[in-house]
Enzyme design. Structure first.
Site, mmCIF file in Angstrom:
data_model
loop_
_atom_site.group_PDB
_atom_site.id
_atom_site.type_symbol
_atom_site.label_atom_id
_atom_site.label_comp_id
_atom_site.label_asym_id
_atom_site.label_seq_id
_atom_site.Cartn_x
_atom_site.Cartn_y
_atom_site.Cartn_z
ATOM 1 N N CYS A 81 75.569 -26.415 -28.395
ATOM 2 C CA CYS A 81 75.471 -26.112 -26.963
ATOM 3 C C CYS A 81 76.763 -25.450 -26.523
ATOM 4 O O CYS A 81 77.701 -25.299 -27.299
ATOM 5 C CB CYS A 81 75.284 -27.408 -26.184
ATOM 6 S SG CYS A 81 73.920 -28.400 -26.766
ATOM 7 N N ARG A 93 75.033 -19.789 -27.523
ATOM 8 C CA ARG A 93 75.126 -21.081 -28.208
ATOM 9 C C ARG A 93 73.918 -21.962 -27.912
ATOM 10 O O ARG A 93 73.714 -22.968 -28.604
ATOM 11 C CB ARG A 93 76.392 -21.830 -27.773
ATOM 12 C CG ARG A 93 77.693 -21.076 -28.041
ATOM 13 C CD ARG A 93 78.881 -21.857 -27.510
ATOM 14 N NE ARG A 93 78.999 -23.120 -28.185
ATOM 15 C CZ ARG A 93 79.619 -23.279 -29.353
ATOM 16 N NH1 ARG A 93 80.146 -22.244 -29.956
ATOM 17 N NH2 ARG A 93 79.667 -24.454 -29.935
ATOM 18 N N TRP A 95 71.264 -26.414 -26.385
ATOM 19 C CA TRP A 95 70.444 -26.115 -27.551
ATOM 20 C C TRP A 95 69.944 -27.462 -28.027
ATOM 21 O O TRP A 95 70.652 -28.241 -28.647
ATOM 22 C CB TRP A 95 71.276 -25.437 -28.639
ATOM 23 C CG TRP A 95 70.482 -25.143 -29.861
ATOM 24 C CD1 TRP A 95 70.453 -25.848 -31.026
ATOM 25 C CD2 TRP A 95 69.556 -24.073 -30.038
ATOM 26 N NE1 TRP A 95 69.581 -25.273 -31.902
ATOM 27 C CE2 TRP A 95 69.018 -24.195 -31.330
ATOM 28 C CE3 TRP A 95 69.142 -23.024 -29.232
ATOM 29 C CZ2 TRP A 95 68.075 -23.301 -31.831
ATOM 30 C CZ3 TRP A 95 68.209 -22.142 -29.739
ATOM 31 C CH2 TRP A 95 67.689 -22.280 -31.012
ATOM 32 N N ASN A 151 78.593 -31.447 -26.381
ATOM 33 C CA ASN A 151 78.139 -30.525 -27.431
ATOM 34 C C ASN A 151 78.366 -31.219 -28.767
ATOM 35 O O ASN A 151 79.491 -31.602 -29.093
ATOM 36 C CB ASN A 151 78.922 -29.208 -27.408
ATOM 37 C CG ASN A 151 78.580 -28.369 -28.642
ATOM 38 O OD1 ASN A 151 77.468 -28.431 -29.152
ATOM 39 N ND2 ASN A 151 79.572 -27.645 -29.140
ATOM 40 N N GLY A 152 77.313 -31.414 -29.521
ATOM 41 C CA GLY A 152 77.441 -32.110 -30.815
ATOM 42 C C GLY A 152 76.287 -33.068 -30.994
ATOM 43 O O GLY A 152 75.269 -32.985 -30.286
ATOM 44 N N GLU A 192 64.069 -13.119 -51.272
ATOM 45 C CA GLU A 192 64.825 -13.164 -50.015
ATOM 46 C C GLU A 192 65.935 -12.120 -50.011
ATOM 47 O O GLU A 192 66.156 -11.433 -49.008
ATOM 48 C CB GLU A 192 65.407 -14.568 -49.793
ATOM 49 C CG GLU A 192 66.261 -14.721 -48.548
ATOM 50 C CD GLU A 192 65.559 -14.387 -47.233
ATOM 51 O OE1 GLU A 192 66.243 -14.270 -46.211
ATOM 52 O OE2 GLU A 192 64.323 -14.208 -47.247
ATOM 53 N N LYS A 196 66.458 -9.189 -47.235
ATOM 54 C CA LYS A 196 67.697 -9.057 -46.459
ATOM 55 C C LYS A 196 68.182 -7.609 -46.488
ATOM 56 O O LYS A 196 68.624 -7.053 -45.495
ATOM 57 C CB LYS A 196 68.793 -9.996 -46.989
ATOM 58 C CG LYS A 196 68.572 -11.437 -46.571
ATOM 59 C CD LYS A 196 68.886 -11.745 -45.140
ATOM 60 C CE LYS A 196 67.737 -11.798 -44.165
ATOM 61 N NZ LYS A 196 66.612 -12.622 -44.338
ATOM 62 N N GLU A 233 65.392 -5.117 -44.551
ATOM 63 C CA GLU A 233 65.146 -5.278 -43.111
ATOM 64 C C GLU A 233 66.329 -4.833 -42.262
ATOM 65 O O GLU A 233 66.143 -4.450 -41.110
ATOM 66 C CB GLU A 233 64.733 -6.722 -42.787
ATOM 67 C CG GLU A 233 65.799 -7.760 -42.835
ATOM 68 C CD GLU A 233 65.259 -9.124 -42.396
ATOM 69 O OE1 GLU A 233 64.561 -9.201 -41.377
ATOM 70 O OE2 GLU A 233 65.529 -10.111 -43.115
ATOM 71 N N HIS A 279 55.210 -4.635 -67.149
ATOM 72 C CA HIS A 279 53.768 -4.470 -66.886
ATOM 73 C C HIS A 279 53.515 -3.399 -65.826
ATOM 74 O O HIS A 279 52.438 -3.351 -65.232
ATOM 75 C CB HIS A 279 53.154 -5.810 -66.464
ATOM 76 C CG HIS A 279 53.342 -6.869 -67.499
ATOM 77 N ND1 HIS A 279 52.694 -6.871 -68.708
ATOM 78 C CD2 HIS A 279 54.181 -7.942 -67.515
ATOM 79 C CE1 HIS A 279 53.087 -7.913 -69.430
ATOM 80 N NE2 HIS A 279 53.991 -8.577 -68.736
ATOM 81 N N LYS A 322 63.027 -11.117 -33.413
ATOM 82 C CA LYS A 322 63.519 -12.380 -33.957
ATOM 83 C C LYS A 322 62.388 -13.387 -34.130
ATOM 84 O O LYS A 322 62.325 -14.137 -35.104
ATOM 85 C CB LYS A 322 64.596 -12.968 -33.045
ATOM 86 C CG LYS A 322 65.208 -14.260 -33.542
ATOM 87 C CD LYS A 322 65.912 -14.045 -34.880
ATOM 88 C CE LYS A 322 66.435 -15.310 -35.527
ATOM 89 N NZ LYS A 322 66.876 -15.093 -36.904
HETATM 90 C C1 AGP Z 1 63.757 -12.777 -41.571
HETATM 91 O O1 AGP Z 1 65.034 -12.312 -41.605
HETATM 92 C C2 AGP Z 1 62.926 -12.245 -40.532
HETATM 93 N N1 AGP Z 1 63.502 -12.415 -39.278
HETATM 94 C C3 AGP Z 1 61.476 -12.716 -40.579
HETATM 95 O O2 AGP Z 1 60.951 -12.441 -41.853
HETATM 96 C C4 AGP Z 1 61.268 -14.209 -40.290
HETATM 97 O O3 AGP Z 1 61.692 -14.972 -41.373
HETATM 98 C C5 AGP Z 1 59.781 -14.460 -40.041
HETATM 99 O O4 AGP Z 1 59.374 -13.678 -38.942
HETATM 100 C C6 AGP Z 1 59.503 -15.930 -39.774
HETATM 101 O O5 AGP Z 1 60.121 -16.347 -38.597
HETATM 102 P P1 AGP Z 1 60.215 -17.908 -38.254
HETATM 103 O O6 AGP Z 1 61.040 -18.554 -39.309
HETATM 104 O O7 AGP Z 1 60.858 -17.948 -36.903
HETATM 105 O O8 AGP Z 1 58.821 -18.445 -38.219
#
Ligand code: AGP
Length: 610
Positions: free
Chosen positions: A2, A27, A75, A101-102, A483, A487, A490, A506, A605
């Site tokens: 927070c 935060r 938060w 906060n904590g 992953e 990274k 994206e 293959h 996001k």
């Molecule tokens: C990952 O970097 C992306 N932002 C995206 O793939 C994300 O993981 C996916 O949309 C799932 O989001 P969530 O964990 O909020 O459900």
């Protein structure tokens, strides 16, 4: 995580608190509130929702007549976002108001003993025990009451404290949670972070662990945890406000990568008690429950799905229960074989991803038990689950997840060990040993950031013009490669794919030519020879090969162009250490390409639409 801010001085406090909280919203932003000393009484205004709700409630601060106050933007960790759970909290008889906060790890015992004394609680939060402890211990000496209170608390806390008997001062405390003091002619401040007060002063104190500070309009006294005076040296801050919110980093993604040791510590340590037992707060799975599951489904999207891929390897190995990992967008429409003998593990940072929520509802409707791993308290997925495990990564601002991914991974380890323990499949001693190693993971991540960052920044410079990249791995290395590849693509828009190394011959190997960038993850020892021969296959076709492996595996140098060495780690926890250099490679390569790393094109996001 927070944000808290406090001020006492000549100026009207409410506008200052609102402005400070606005600069701390990164935060936490699910509720906010302020407490001000007005005409000898403590006045509290607080509300669920973004800061604007509070600001409208007090007319931008003009509705409050006061020069002393504390503020909070939340938060949620304990108790979902609501008016009652937002801060400040007032003690039962209104003598004290606090912002926190904590996380208070022993709050339930304290709450039980206060309730036995007849104290009633208005919220579900851990923080509310603090103001009621202050009221219990107060006998006229404010500092003494604060000391007795913090001596009772376990966990992390940055506190702002107002007492109705003191109209000219307030107290703040710092323990395992950030807090600074700001000094100015017009008055004195406390804040969780520099951005909150930078437009009023550049002169600050950093508070040390356990320090207690008393602030009046023209004086600041700092004490150690034994209330002995401490002389502080003021520092001059040179940053501008915008960069300060990023803690001096250029991007939130970089800052969040560096926050992983703290996020992992906050997520792991409360789940391992002093006897080395696993305590999974919101999970009530008995041995009978677990023995009753014929199948475990892990369902999620994007990076959360990649956590599930690692989870499959680990949970199957530890429990011998078959685990299926499914993309939520596929799961919800493929008529999955799910019934009341199925445990569904749902993973989501935001807790609002539409496909994941729909998959949850689909599974629930078919009788599955829903255990969710979520980073946002009170989110839809959390609310609709039977059991919820929160990752305490704090708010993640950058679209590309990093710290949330890492804390979700640690949950996979804890769930696997929890089940193996319940099923009696592992000796207690073996579990304790593994948990002791898990407690080391935050430090190992700190180490891998320090040791590999300079090399990664160099590699990013060297390879930032590539148009294609291929990530290879076997076993959990393959899951981490998925992953790592996401990274990169994206945030840098480089076409990137991840492959199970054994699959290469293959088909995909036809894409490898002179200069093609291949990143091979070779941390998994039991398949290392196989992975090395796959590396040789791409090397023979002219690929530029970066290998990621543990420091005790130097043999790969002869088959690669670059080797990123990881500190030695128990193989079970390898993914947590291995993914970090890959996050950094994605970030620094995107930065070299001049991409807007925090807000990559076409992405959001939280994907709340199908
Ligand atoms: C990952 O970097 C992306 N932002 C995206 O793939 C994300 O993981 C996916 O949309 C799932 O989001 P969530 O964990 O909020 O459900």
């Amino acid at each position: 995580m927070c944000g808290i801010v406090g001020y006492v001085g000549k100026e009207q406090v409410a506008p200052i608190l609102l402005d400070g909280l606005a600069r701390l919203e990164y935060r936490g932003y699910d509720s906010a509130g302020i407490a001000c000393m007005e005409n000898g009484t403590i006045r509290v205004n607080k509300a669920k929702g973004r800061l604007q709700v509070l600001s409208d409630m007090i007319d931008g601060g003009n509705a409050v007549a006061s020069t002393l106050g504390i503020g909070h933007t939340r938060w949620a960790t304990h108790g979902k976002p609501s008016d009652e759970n937002s801060h400040p909290h007032m003690s039962q008889n209104g003598k004290f108001a606090i912002v926190h906060n904590g996380i208070i790890e022993n709050y339930s015992e304290i709450k039980a003993s206060l309730m036995a004394d007849g104290v009633t609680f208005a919220s579900e939060t851990d923080s509310e025990v603090i103001c009621n402890l202050l009221e219990k211990f107060y006998e006229g000496d404010l500092l003494k009451a604060v000391k007795k209170t913090v001596d009772t608390l376990e966990g992390s806390y940055a506190l702002g404290i107002i007492c109705h008997e003191y109209e000219d001062r307030f107290i703040a405390v710092r323990h395992a949670s950030p807090l600074i003091v700001g000094l100015s002619e017009k008055g004195n401040f406390v804040a969780s972070d520099i951005p909150a007060i930078l437009s009023y002063t550049r002169k600050i104190y950093h508070l040390g662990e356990g320090e207690i500070v008393e602030l009046t309009g023209d004086k600041v006294r700092v004490f150690n945890s034994d209330l002995e005076p401490v002389i502080k040296q003021a520092e001059e801050i040179t940053w501008d406000v915008k960069s300060a919110e990023k803690d001096g980093y250029d991007y939130f993604m970089e800052k969040e990568i560096m926050e992983q040791p703290r996020a992992l510590h906050d997520t792991i340590s409360p789940r391992i008690d002093d006897n080395g037992e696993i305590v999974l707060d919101g999970v009530h799975l008995t041995r009978e429950d677990i023995e009753g599951y014929r199948r475990i489904y892990i369902t999620a999207c994007g990076s959360a799905y990649h956590v599930g891929m690692v989870g499959k390897y680990i949970i199957e190995k530890m429990t011998r229960i078959p685990v299926e990992v499914d993309l939520a967008s596929e799961f919800r429409y493929r008529d999955p074989i799910v019934d009341d003998k199925t445990l569904m593990i749902i993973i989501s940072q935001s807790g609002e991803t539409a496909d994941t929520l729909a998959a949850l509802r689909e599974g629930k409707q078919r009788g599955a038990r829903i255990l969710s791993i979520v980073n946002v308290v009170g989110s839809s997925i959390a609310n609709e689950s039977d059991d919820v495990l929160y990752t305490w990564a704090g708010p993640e601002i950058a679209v590309a997840t990093t710290k949330a991914y890492s804390t979700q991974l640690s949950m996979m380890y804890l769930i696997a060990l929890y089940m193996a323990d319940k099923l009696g499949l592992m000796e207690k001693e073996e579990i304790r040993t593994l948990l002791a190693s898990l407690m080391q993971v935050p430090e190992l991540v700190e180490q891998v950031i320090e040791t590999t960052r300079p090399q990664i920044m160099e590699l990013a410079k060297q390879y930032h013009q590539v148009e294609h990249a291929y990530y290879l791995g076997r076993n959990v290395d393959y899951a981490v490669a998925m992953e790592a590849s996401l990274k990169l693509k994206e945030v840098s828009y480089v076409h990137s794919e991840a492959y199970a190394a054994g699959e290469l011959k293959h088909g995909t190997i036809s894409l490898i030519e002179e200069g093609t960038l291949v990143v091979a993850l070779a941390g998994c020892h039991r398949v290392i020879e196989k992975t090395v021969s796959n590396i040789q296959e791409v090397k023979a076709r002219g690929a530029k090969v970066i290998v990621v492996t543990t420091e005790d595996n130097t043999g790969v140098e002869k088959v690669s162009d670059h080797v990123i060495y990881l500190p030695k780690v128990k193989e079970l926890f390898l993914p947590s250490v291995e993914v970090v250099p890959m996050q950094m490679l994605g970030f620094y390569l995107a930065k070299e390409r001049g991409c807007d790393v925090d807000k990559p094109r076409n992405l959001a996001k939280s994907v709340t639409v199908e």
